[in-house]
Design a protein around this motif. Structure first.
Motif, short mmCIF file in Angstrom:
data_model
loop_
_atom_site.label_atom_id
_atom_site.label_comp_id
_atom_site.label_asym_id
_atom_site.label_seq_id
_atom_site.Cartn_x
_atom_site.Cartn_y
_atom_site.Cartn_z
N TYR A 174 0.83 -1.20 0.00
CA TYR A 174 0.00 0.00 0.00
C TYR A 174 0.87 1.26 0.00
N VAL A 175 1.90 1.28 0.81
CA VAL A 175 2.77 2.46 0.87
C VAL A 175 3.56 2.60 -0.43
N ARG A 176 3.99 1.48 -1.02
CA ARG A 176 4.67 1.54 -2.32
C ARG A 176 3.70 2.07 -3.40
N PHE A 177 2.45 1.64 -3.33
CA PHE A 177 1.42 2.16 -4.24
C PHE A 177 1.29 3.67 -4.09
N GLN A 178 1.26 4.14 -2.85
CA GLN A 178 1.14 5.58 -2.59
C GLN A 178 2.34 6.34 -3.16
N ALA A 179 3.54 5.78 -2.96
CA ALA A 179 4.76 6.44 -3.46
C ALA A 179 4.74 6.49 -4.99
N ALA A 180 4.36 5.40 -5.63
CA ALA A 180 4.29 5.38 -7.09
C ALA A 180 3.23 6.38 -7.57
N SER A 181 2.13 6.47 -6.85
CA SER A 181 1.08 7.43 -7.22
C SER A 181 1.58 8.86 -7.10
N LEU A 182 2.36 9.14 -6.07
CA LEU A 182 2.93 10.49 -5.92
C LEU A 182 3.82 10.85 -7.11
N ARG A 183 4.51 9.85 -7.65
CA ARG A 183 5.39 10.07 -8.81
C ARG A 183 4.60 10.11 -10.12
N GLY A 184 3.32 9.73 -10.08
CA GLY A 184 2.53 9.64 -11.31
C GLY A 184 2.85 8.38 -12.10
#
Length: 185
Positions: A97-107
């Motif tokens: 979930y946190v990796r998903f959030q980080a990837a989302s922040l990067r677009g």
């Protein structure tokens, strides 16, 4: 409401991380004797001070990564915390979930999909996220500009959420997630 509950849980977990018993649990999990703390000494500081070859309790790093999302929304800083998580724990739902959030922040939609697909479970039941994995995968596909795949995941999420709603009809969080899934269709 859900966000404040999550934040309260994070604060509670961080407080626990600073207690000697959590540090002792982390040491025991690694097969080491527990760290002896002086009265008033913060356990999390001692965990940070350990040699790099020793692995502290992995949830501390995930929690710090999540707090970094809330504090700075800097994906590189989040990733820096997540690199400390042992390889054996990187497929845990909380880490994904946190990796998903980080990837989302990067677009990075494809990166967000990869992060979520590293977990076999189709439902995350965690303090960070409680819901079907498809709910998050749909968002990742939207970010990756893959609308058909996103709609497929929104359908799966809606179906799973309706099943959950039958178990607990008064769940406002589930009802809100169903509304968002329907909006994605």
């Amino acid at each position: 409401m859900r966000g404040s509950m999550v934040l309260a849980e994070l604060v509670r977990e961080l407080a626990l991380a600073e207690r000697q018993d959590l540090v002792a649990v982390a040491a025991v999990e690694r097969g080491e004797p527990p760290i002896e703390l002086a009265p008033g000494e913060l356990g999390i500081s001692r965990v940070d001070a350990r040699r790099e070859s020793e692995k502290p309790f992995w949830r501390v790093w995930v929690l710090r990564a999540y707090l970094e999302i809330l504090d700075s929304a800097d994906a590189d800083k989040v990733d820096a915390w997540l690199t400390r998580v042992p390889d054996l724990k990187r497929d845990e739902p909380r880490v994904a979930y946190v990796r998903f959030q980080a990837a989302s922040l990067r677009g990075d939609g494809p990166g967000a999909v990869r992060a979520l697909n590293s977990v076999a479970s189709d439902y995350f039941s965690d303090n960070f996220f409680d819901g079907p994995k498809a709910f998050l995968v749909a968002q990742a596909h939207e970010l990756a500009r893959e609308p058909e795949r996103a709609r497929e995941q929104w359908r799966l999420a809606e179906k799973r959420l309706r099943e959950k709603l039958e178990e607990n009809p008064s769940s406002l969080g589930t009802q809100a997630m169903i509304a968002q899934a329907l909006q994605g269709l």
